[in-house]
Every structure is written in C-alpha cells, then in structure tokens.
Design a protein around this motif. Sequence first.
Motif, PDB file in Angstrom:
ATOM      1  N   ASP A 241     -23.740   9.125 -18.932  1.00 11.89           N
ATOM      2  CA  ASP A 241     -22.786  10.217 -18.717  1.00 11.89           C
ATOM      3  C   ASP A 241     -23.504  11.506 -18.337  1.00 11.89           C
ATOM      4  O   ASP A 241     -23.036  12.260 -17.489  1.00 11.89           O
ATOM      5  CB  ASP A 241     -21.943  10.448 -19.973  1.00 11.89           C
ATOM      6  N   ALA A 242     -24.649  11.757 -18.976  1.00  9.12           N
ATOM      7  CA  ALA A 242     -25.412  12.968 -18.683  1.00  9.12           C
ATOM      8  C   ALA A 242     -25.951  12.927 -17.258  1.00  9.12           C
ATOM      9  O   ALA A 242     -25.909  13.928 -16.534  1.00  9.12           O
ATOM     10  CB  ALA A 242     -26.564  13.127 -19.677  1.00  9.12           C
ATOM     11  N   MET A 243     -26.456  11.769 -16.853  1.00 12.10           N
ATOM     12  CA  MET A 243     -27.008  11.653 -15.508  1.00 12.10           C
ATOM     13  C   MET A 243     -25.935  11.823 -14.438  1.00 12.10           C
ATOM     14  O   MET A 243     -26.193  12.346 -13.350  1.00 12.10           O
ATOM     15  CB  MET A 243     -27.701  10.297 -15.338  1.00 12.10           C
ATOM     16  N   GLU A 244     -24.712  11.413 -14.731  1.00  7.64           N
ATOM     17  CA  GLU A 244     -23.626  11.610 -13.780  1.00  7.64           C
ATOM     18  C   GLU A 244     -23.322  13.091 -13.600  1.00  7.64           C
ATOM     19  O   GLU A 244     -22.915  13.530 -12.525  1.00  7.64           O
ATOM     20  CB  GLU A 244     -22.369  10.860 -14.245  1.00  7.64           C
ATOM     21  N   GLN A 245     -23.523  13.873 -14.662  1.00  8.51           N
ATOM     22  CA  GLN A 245     -23.287  15.311 -14.578  1.00  8.51           C
ATOM     23  C   GLN A 245     -24.291  15.983 -13.641  1.00  8.51           C
ATOM     24  O   GLN A 245     -24.028  17.053 -13.088  1.00  8.51           O
ATOM     25  CB  GLN A 245     -23.380  15.952 -15.970  1.00  8.51           C
ATOM     26  N   ALA A 246     -25.444  15.359 -13.478  1.00  6.04           N
ATOM     27  CA  ALA A 246     -26.485  15.908 -12.610  1.00  6.04           C
ATOM     28  C   ALA A 246     -26.430  15.319 -11.208  1.00  6.04           C
ATOM     29  O   ALA A 246     -27.353  15.512 -10.415  1.00  6.04           O
ATOM     30  CB  ALA A 246     -27.864  15.649 -13.223  1.00  6.04           C
ATOM     31  N   ASN A 247     -25.343  14.626 -10.891  1.00  5.21           N
ATOM     32  CA  ASN A 247     -25.177  14.003  -9.576  1.00  5.21           C
ATOM     33  C   ASN A 247     -24.161  14.812  -8.758  1.00  5.21           C
ATOM     34  O   ASN A 247     -22.961  14.751  -9.025  1.00  5.21           O
ATOM     35  CB  ASN A 247     -24.704  12.562  -9.719  1.00  5.21           C
ATOM     36  N   PRO A 248     -24.633  15.586  -7.769  1.00  4.57           N
ATOM     37  CA  PRO A 248     -23.716  16.425  -6.987  1.00  4.57           C
ATOM     38  C   PRO A 248     -22.599  15.644  -6.296  1.00  4.57           C
ATOM     39  O   PRO A 248     -21.491  16.149  -6.142  1.00  4.57           O
ATOM     40  CB  PRO A 248     -24.639  17.081  -5.951  1.00  4.57           C
ATOM     41  N   GLU A 249     -22.896  14.408  -5.890  1.00  2.00           N
ATOM     42  CA  GLU A 249     -21.869  13.610  -5.218  1.00  2.00           C
ATOM     43  C   GLU A 249     -20.774  13.211  -6.179  1.00  2.00           C
ATOM     44  O   GLU A 249     -19.583  13.327  -5.874  1.00  2.00           O
ATOM     45  CB  GLU A 249     -22.509  12.369  -4.585  1.00  2.00           C
ATOM     46  N   VAL A 250     -21.152  12.747  -7.361  1.00  2.00           N
ATOM     47  CA  VAL A 250     -20.160  12.371  -8.376  1.00  2.00           C
ATOM     48  C   VAL A 250     -19.332  13.580  -8.781  1.00  2.00           C
ATOM     49  O   VAL A 250     -18.111  13.506  -8.951  1.00  2.00           O
ATOM     50  CB  VAL A 250     -20.851  11.746  -9.613  1.00  2.00           C
ATOM     51  N   GLN A 251     -19.992  14.723  -8.926  1.00  2.26           N
ATOM     52  CA  GLN A 251     -19.311  15.939  -9.351  1.00  2.26           C
ATOM     53  C   GLN A 251     -18.600  16.653  -8.196  1.00  2.26           C
ATOM     54  O   GLN A 251     -17.882  17.620  -8.408  1.00  2.26           O
ATOM     55  CB  GLN A 251     -20.318  16.901  -9.984  1.00  2.26           C
ATOM     56  N   MET A 252     -18.813  16.171  -6.970  1.00  4.43           N
ATOM     57  CA  MET A 252     -18.200  16.747  -5.767  1.00  4.43           C
ATOM     58  C   MET A 252     -18.523  18.234  -5.623  1.00  4.43           C
ATOM     59  O   MET A 252     -17.645  19.073  -5.415  1.00  4.43           O
ATOM     60  CB  MET A 252     -16.679  16.517  -5.781  1.00  4.43           C
ATOM     61  N   ILE A 253     -19.797  18.560  -5.766  1.00  2.00           N
ATOM     62  CA  ILE A 253     -20.220  19.970  -5.694  1.00  2.00           C
ATOM     63  C   ILE A 253     -21.356  20.161  -4.681  1.00  2.00           C
ATOM     64  O   ILE A 253     -22.055  21.169  -4.717  1.00  2.00           O
ATOM     65  CB  ILE A 253     -20.670  20.482  -7.076  1.00  2.00           C
ATOM     66  N   LYS A 254     -21.535  19.225  -3.765  1.00  2.69           N
ATOM     67  CA  LYS A 254     -22.632  19.334  -2.801  1.00  2.69           C
ATOM     68  C   LYS A 254     -22.543  20.642  -2.026  1.00  2.69           C
ATOM     69  O   LYS A 254     -21.466  21.063  -1.605  1.00  2.69           O
ATOM     70  CB  LYS A 254     -22.608  18.150  -1.833  1.00  2.69           C
ATOM     71  N   ASN A 255     -23.709  21.283  -1.894  1.00  2.00           N
ATOM     72  CA  ASN A 255     -23.840  22.553  -1.164  1.00  2.00           C
ATOM     73  C   ASN A 255     -23.086  23.715  -1.802  1.00  2.00           C
ATOM     74  O   ASN A 255     -22.868  24.740  -1.168  1.00  2.00           O
ATOM     75  CB  ASN A 255     -23.368  22.387   0.292  1.00  2.00           C
ATOM     76  N   ASN A 256     -22.705  23.549  -3.070  1.00  2.00           N
ATOM     77  CA  ASN A 256     -21.922  24.600  -3.719  1.00  2.00           C
ATOM     78  C   ASN A 256     -22.378  24.876  -5.145  1.00  2.00           C
ATOM     79  O   ASN A 256     -21.615  25.411  -5.946  1.00  2.00           O
ATOM     80  CB  ASN A 256     -20.432  24.204  -3.722  1.00  2.00           C
ATOM     81  N   TYR A 257     -23.605  24.516  -5.478  1.00  2.00           N
ATOM     82  CA  TYR A 257     -24.057  24.717  -6.856  1.00  2.00           C
ATOM     83  C   TYR A 257     -25.387  25.458  -6.888  1.00  2.00           C
ATOM     84  O   TYR A 257     -26.109  25.537  -5.889  1.00  2.00           O
ATOM     85  CB  TYR A 257     -24.187  23.385  -7.603  1.00  2.00           C
ATOM     86  N   ILE A 258     -25.666  26.025  -8.050  1.00  2.00           N
ATOM     87  CA  ILE A 258     -26.943  26.694  -8.276  1.00  2.00           C
ATOM     88  C   ILE A 258     -27.840  25.724  -9.039  1.00  2.00           C
ATOM     89  O   ILE A 258     -27.442  25.193 -10.080  1.00  2.00           O
ATOM     90  CB  ILE A 258     -26.767  27.986  -9.095  1.00  2.00           C
ATOM     91  N   LEU A 259     -29.020  25.480  -8.507  1.00  2.00           N
ATOM     92  CA  LEU A 259     -30.015  24.663  -9.212  1.00  2.00           C
ATOM     93  C   LEU A 259     -30.963  25.598  -9.944  1.00  2.00           C
ATOM     94  O   LEU A 259     -31.572  26.481  -9.326  1.00  2.00           O
ATOM     95  CB  LEU A 259     -30.797  23.798  -8.223  1.00  2.00           C
ATOM     96  N   ILE A 260     -31.056  25.428 -11.243  1.00  2.00           N
ATOM     97  CA  ILE A 260     -31.999  26.203 -12.055  1.00  2.00           C
ATOM     98  C   ILE A 260     -33.088  25.257 -12.537  1.00  2.00           C
ATOM     99  O   ILE A 260     -32.800  24.186 -13.077  1.00  2.00           O
ATOM    100  CB  ILE A 260     -31.295  26.864 -13.259  1.00  2.00           C
TER     101      ILE A 260
END
Length: 313
Positions: free
Chosen positions: A93-112
């Motif tokens: 579940d945690a690894m899915e949270q770090a997957n931009p495709e699963v979360q549908m946030i590609k090109n729209n998130y901040i990577l820290i």
Amino acid sequence: MKISRRDFIKWMTASATVLGMGKVQLEQATHVLANMDYTPVIWIQAAGCSGCTISFLNMVEKDSDGVPTVDKMLTEHIDLKYHSTLMAAAAKDAMEQANPEVQMIKNNYILIVEGAIPTAQEGIHCIIGEKNHQPWTALQAVRELAADAKHIIAIGTCAAFRGVAGAGSNSTAVRSVEEVLGSGYKSKIVNLPGCPVHPYIIGETIIKLIAGIPVTKDSKNRPLGLYSEKKLHDKVNDINNCPLKGLSKTSKLGVCGNCFDNMGCKGKDDETRSTCYTRYWGIDWNNRKGCFGTGNMCIGCSSSNFPFSKIYN
C-alpha cells in the motif's frame, strides 16, 4: 481502506446524525471537501538521519512571513502521498502511494528528497522498499520520480551537497540529488541546505512553489532571500550578518555574547550563506537566536563544504 472524496461525502451525509452534525455543519464540511485542491508531495528519505523531517514537524507556530504551521500545511496545502516516517500505510500500500501513475499525479507533484543517495553497486546500500517484488533503491526512486515531478526539493545538506552522509571515504559513493540527476534537472531542483534545514525555510519554499511564485536561486540552486547573498561573516547594508561580529573573542564554548572566531567559526567560509541571524530556532530566550544564542559558534552546516575536516580549532 481507500475511500474517494465523493464516497466520503456520501458517508458523512448518511452518518450526520451519528456524528452529531447539524445541517449547517454538514454543508460546511461538504463545501470544504468539494473545493480542496491539495498539491501532491512524495517525500523520499535516502541516506540521512531524518533530522530534516523532525525540523519540518517543528513548524508549530505561524511564521512572521506567513508560513503556516505543519498541521495547516498537511491539512490545507499539500497531500503528502508518501513519507515512510509519517505515513500510516505500509508494504504494498505504501509503495502504491509513491507511484505517480497509480495516484494519477504525473507532472503535478513535488518530489522532496531528504538525505544523500548512495550510488555504489547500483544503489543497493539504500533500499527504501520493493517494486515488482524487487528491492527499490533510493537511487532508482529518485531517478524514476524526478522524471514526472513538477518540482524537486533537496532538503538538507546531505541531499543538496552530500553532507555528513558523503563525508570521509564515502565507500557507498554517496551523491547529491543534482549529481544523480544531472544538469538537465537543474531548473527543477531547489537546494535547501542545513543540518538540519530550518523548518520555515522548508515551509516557505513549499508554499512558494504551490503558489507559482518564482524562486530565484543562486549558483548553488539555493533560494535567494532564504539564503543570504553574502556569507554569514560579511556585512549586508552595513549591518553585520553575525550578531557576534566585533564583540570580544572567546576560546571557550558555552559563553553567550562572545565571538568564536578564535575557535574556528565557519561563518567566514565562502559558502556559509544562511539566514540564521534572522530566523531563530525554538524559543527566543532573551532574544538569543540560533546557534549564536546557545554559546556556540557557526559550524557552517549550510555550506557545500560541510562537514569540514576540522570543526573546532
């Protein structure tokens, strides 16, 4: 358990009586949820001590520059998708949270990125989880997630300049975020050095990126204004950056109100360009600010040369 915002609103409506919510409170909550527009954040922890995470959690009072507290940041400004220390999810579940495709946030998130990145033996010395049933290294994570990130923040001196993690023999070939990603990512990267970085420097940078405010950077990719244009020991507009400059010198730690130049103060280092003298840490006890107010000298923790081979003379 996963639940969409729409389903949550339906659940709230069905459970309003049980929750003791009246019509007005229910409408208010529904309005807030329907208009939420959080910025997704994926926070990777590589080779470090988690000190910058702890610093981030120390935004407990509203800053004079309007930076919100950490609870406001997490509930009103960002959607912290992944952070191995702060998140409740684990394993798959945690690894899915770090997957931009699963979360549908590609090109729209901040990577820290917190901590430096070991690169020896293809990064095997720093594994942050599993992906496709294989170890997922910090090196792989940073490279993969950077490609689709809108902004990249290297938090702390380790992420920005290698820092403590890359000191000494550096047998795991630790590298900074910029060294790992290359010059092609320079425009995306914002370096926030410090060991740890000041909490409100983290908060102000995130807020500016969310708001679309241009972040002017120096040659080391540090935001100007948050990091001084002059080294800590220099004068700015005829005012000393260091509040101890010009005072009597001491050769003993723990003596407040004295200059530590004789002990090897790193405020003279060309890369020590912090704003420690204007942003205090914790309680402003008798107007004593930062390291200067604890009877200690500057160790240059925001410098690209940190840690120095010798701290004290």
